[in-house]
Scaffold this motif. Structure first.
Motif, short mmCIF file in Angstrom:
data_model
loop_
_atom_site.label_atom_id
_atom_site.label_comp_id
_atom_site.label_asym_id
_atom_site.label_seq_id
_atom_site.Cartn_x
_atom_site.Cartn_y
_atom_site.Cartn_z
N PRO A 241 75.31 138.93 58.58
CA PRO A 241 74.64 138.62 59.85
C PRO A 241 73.54 139.64 60.15
CG PRO A 241 77.02 138.48 60.10
CD PRO A 241 76.76 139.05 58.74
N SER A 242 72.47 139.18 60.76
CA SER A 242 71.36 140.08 61.09
C SER A 242 71.79 141.12 62.13
CB SER A 242 70.17 139.29 61.60
OG SER A 242 70.52 138.51 62.73
N THR A 243 72.96 140.91 62.76
CA THR A 243 73.47 141.85 63.76
C THR A 243 74.41 142.90 63.17
OG1 THR A 243 75.24 140.27 64.24
CG2 THR A 243 73.27 140.14 65.62
N LEU A 244 74.61 142.88 61.86
CA LEU A 244 75.57 143.81 61.25
C LEU A 244 75.17 145.27 61.45
CD1 LEU A 244 78.18 143.88 59.46
CD2 LEU A 244 76.66 144.19 57.50
N GLN A 245 73.86 145.53 61.46
CA GLN A 245 73.37 146.91 61.59
C GLN A 245 73.86 147.55 62.88
OE1 GLN A 245 70.48 148.49 59.19
NE2 GLN A 245 72.17 149.83 59.79
N ALA A 246 73.94 146.75 63.95
CA ALA A 246 74.38 147.29 65.24
C ALA A 246 75.83 147.77 65.17
CB ALA A 246 74.23 146.23 66.32
N LYS A 247 76.62 147.17 64.34
CA LYS A 247 78.03 147.55 64.21
C LYS A 247 78.23 148.68 63.20
CE LYS A 247 80.02 143.19 65.76
NZ LYS A 247 80.57 143.77 67.01
N PHE A 248 77.31 148.75 62.22
CA PHE A 248 77.41 149.79 61.18
C PHE A 248 76.04 150.46 61.04
CE2 PHE A 248 80.67 146.65 60.30
CZ PHE A 248 81.80 147.43 60.06
N PRO A 249 75.70 151.33 61.99
CA PRO A 249 74.35 151.93 62.03
C PRO A 249 73.97 152.72 60.78
CG PRO A 249 75.55 152.33 64.08
CD PRO A 249 76.53 151.79 63.10
N SER A 250 74.95 153.29 60.11
CA SER A 250 74.64 154.13 58.95
C SER A 250 74.53 153.34 57.64
CB SER A 250 75.71 155.22 58.79
OG SER A 250 76.98 154.63 58.56
N ALA A 251 74.89 152.08 57.66
CA ALA A 251 74.83 151.27 56.44
C ALA A 251 73.39 150.93 56.09
CB ALA A 251 75.63 149.98 56.63
#
Length: 717
Positions: A241-251
């Motif tokens: 999902p394009s929103t994954l970054q918000a949940k895993f900022p360091s990924a």
């Protein structure tokens, strides 16, 4: 010693053969024959042949029964279909059947032995799951799988039910139900989600829809296993999902930008990031728990313009494959050979014996040859033929039949593993798919000979007029011209009206690469046989489709003439051709109304039946209507996806296409008369139609032959 060694060799071979025979279970094939031709019950006996290099079947009659010997369930089903075609002169196809009970089975007096040099006979495109099968239920899939098995298919893309795998996976990574539903698309758009082109469009789906698709997939996989068909499930290749970054900022997550129409793509989780292995493990655990073991997985990183910025493509691909192998040992990664993919660097460090490239566009290009078999990677020759389930007659028939055999004999042939069909829509042009798959068995690549056989089993008996008609199709709509063309010549009736239309859809064409007079000669040839075949379902289907194509082509000519007259301000000629264009469109509506396969109400009803609750029915109907008109999104009037999946269907012609053209002609009339003109918001018209819930008929009306004769008289053919 020689005698004893010879006896030992005989016993080893005999035992191996017995073991192979015991391993084969053809009960599912027997059940298939009874679904398709119940009158064969108790009259066919299947036997197992020892496995050899090539799949093979043998046929002969003994004691009034047909005996079918085969190396696999797939070969056994193909053997029965061969008998049905060539001895009973009967056949099944999409849209129409030629089947009738026979009291006594025709005899096979001399043993028939046929094999195929192609290990895999592949079928289906991601897009087929939406343009043809968005709203399929089990009865539809049972019929589809029967057709596949009867045509020797043993490898199928099987993406239904991937929604529940993602639902369970994302739940374990902290996504809420609302966030998950914003990622999963509606039932008519899953193909482009799985290919990493869009997310959420056409949703939100319900838990009930997700669960039912999963239950359907389980039934499909069970039947495929029984019929010797390997499924290709959706693998994990980094699409998130394009929103994954918000949940895993360091990924490390690479944004993929926009796809066609302005859609936001899902993001790409770097396969080099530690989160990738964790997510892949959870994804595959959920997949295995839901659907069991699998030998093939699809999934294409960077499909149709995706970004690899900041990624080591070779290492990324290697990591994707490693995770696949860690969770499903010895599985094969299936990649699409399309649009520059798979890239050379993507293939570079892969275990090549665990990769299979589906070379999509064989009827137009020879990527397998240019790339030297994708740099020595196992591959399958395929043809697309159809884009968007557009209704036009089209296909490079002779090339489709001959080219796979040329490829097999080429230096790249040692990597060639099969042949296949990969249309975006499979519910038209039945001749192409039948001959393409059937030509994989046996040695003949003579198109005329195959057409002669086809005519007999398509319509029930040999007829010179029918054969002449098929030869006309071969020289026109099915000619193997050298021009690049993505699918059929498009009908202008379905176009957003404009003064200088070059194509209906963004990647289509309205150019005719054949002489329309040849097609019209084919129509006349078929009509000569109408007294004999008028009650034949297959004859009605084909004659109606040929007539539809003739009317569409004449519509192009009328458009060109009226626009030329408009530019020359020749009002009299302009009005004459404007009337002809609209008259042809109305005749097309009338013709399409005579056949169940060309009613927009059939498509909409299928969608509504797919839903269970009022909300689900409304969502599915909207999906169905959007896909065949503006496609999406609904906030972009300039979307380049509009009309990509257009249909010449009764109801749609009358209620959307004709009103658009009439408004356009009113503005041309005003311009010729020197009156003020105004821009027409065609997008608003499409949006309005897509959001309606008016009921369309699902029962044909009128006599197809009467309407076709009216068309012939109108066109003076």
């Amino acid at each position: 010693m020689k005698v004893r060694f010879g006896f030992l060799w005989f016993m080893v071979s005999f035992c191996a053969n017995i073991q192979s025979m015991q391993a084969q279970d053809f009960s599912a094939v027997t059940a298939l024959t009874q679904r398709v031709a119940p009158w064969t019950k108790g009259k066919i006996v299947f036997h197992s042949l020892a496995t050899s290099t090539n799949d093979r079947f043998e046929l002969f009659t003994q004691d009034t029964k047909l005996h079918v010997w085969a190396t696999s369930a797939s070969a056994a089903a193909m053997g029965f279909n061969y008998y049905l075609n060539h001895f009973c002169n009967q056949s099944i196809s999409h849209g129409a059947q030629n089947l009738k009970p026979l009291v006594i089975l025709p005899k096979v007096k001399e043993k028939i032995v046929i094999e195929t040099p192609f290990k895999y006979r592949y079928a289906l495109n991601y897009c087929t799951y939406n343009y043809s099968m968005s709203f399929y239920q089990w009865k539809d899939w049972e019929r589809e799988l029967d057709w596949m098995a009867l045509h020797g298919v043993n490898l199928i893309l099987a993406t239904n039910g991937t929604e529940i795998v993602w639902q369970k996976t994302l739940e374990q990574f902290g996504f809420t139900d609302k966030e998950i539903k914003e990622f999963i698309p509606g039932p008519a758009y899953t193909a482009w989600w799985l290919m990493g082109n869009l997310e959420g469009w056409g949703g939100p789906v319900t838990d009930g829809m997700i669960k039912r698709q999963s239950e359907l997939q389980k039934k499909m996989l069970s039947r495929m296993k029984e019929l010797g068909i390997e499924p290709i499930l959706q693998g994990f290749y980094g699409m998130v999902p394009s929103t994954l970054q918000a949940k895993f900022p360091s990924a490390k997550i690479v944004e993929q930008g926009k796809w066609a129409g302005g859609f936001q793509r899902p993001a790409m989780l770097s396969p080099q990031d530690s989160l990738f292995a964790k997510m892949a493990k959870i994804y595959y655990q959920n997949l295995k728990k839901t659907y069991g073991d699998c030998n093939f997985f699809g999934g294409d990183p960077f499909h149709e313009g995706g970004s690899s910025k900041g990624l080591d493509v070779s290492l990324s691909a290697k990591n994707i494959q490693n995770q696949m192998q860690a969770n499903f040992i010895n599985s094969t990664w299936v990649l699409q050979g399309w649009g520059g993919n798979p890239r050379k660097e993507l293939l570079k460090d892969l275990q090549k014996d665990k990769v299979l490239v589906i070379d999509l566009f064989g009827e137009n290009q020879n990527n397998w040859e240019i790339s030297n078999a994708y740099n020595g990677t196992p591959w399958v020759w395929c043809s697309v033929n159809n884009f968007g389930e557009k209704p036009g007659l089209y296909g490079k028939l002779q090339r489709i039949i001959e080219e796979p055999h040329r490829a097999l004999q080429s230096p790249q042939g040692k990597y060639m593993k099969g042949i296949g069909i990969i249309p975006e829509g499979i519910l038209n042009n039945p001749l192409l798919y039948d001959l393409s798959l059937n030509s994989a068995w046996g040695k003949t690549t003579d198109t005329d000979s195959l057409l002669l056989d086809y005519a007999k089993y398509r319509y029930g008996k040999e007829n010179n007029a029918i054969f002449d008609g098929l030869l006309s199709l071969k020289k026109s709509v099915y000619s193997s011209h050298s021009e690049y063309q993505e699918g059929c010549t498009e009908s202008l009736f379905t176009a957003r009206p404009a003064k200088n239309i070059q194509s209906v859809s963004s990647w289509g064409t309205r150019k005719l690469f054949y002489d329309n007079r040849i097609l019209e000669e084919g129509l006349k040839s078929f009509l000569k046989a109408s007294d004999i075949f008028k009650n034949s379902e297959t004859f009605q289907y084909d004659l109606t489709d040929i007539s539809r194509q003739v009317v569409a082509n004449r519509g192009q000519m009328a458009y060109d003439s009226l626009m030329k007259a408009f530019e020359q301000k020749d009002t009299v000629t302009y009005k004459r051709y404007k009337k002809e264009f609209l008259d042809l469109m109305q005749l097309q509506e009338k013709l399409m109304a005579t056949n169940k396969n060309s009613l927009v109400g059939t498509w909409i009803k299928q969608a509504k039946d797919f839903g269970r609750t009022a909300n689900e029915k409304q969502l599915a109907e909207k999906n169905a209507r959007m896909q065949i008109t503006f496609w999406g999104p609904d906030n972009n009037p300039k979307t380049n996806l509009h009309e990509y999946a257009h249909k010449e269907w009764s109801g749609l012609i009358k209620d959307l296409y004709e009103p658009r053209w009439k408004l356009f002609f009113e503005e041309l009339d005003n311009e010729l008369a020197g009156r003020p003109i105004k821009a027409i918001d065609f997008f608003a018209m499409e949006l309005k139609w897509a959001k309606q819930q008016n009921v369309y008929v699902t029962t044909p009306k009128g006599n197809y032959l009467e309407v076709i004769n009216e068309i012939v008289a109108f066109l003076n053919i």
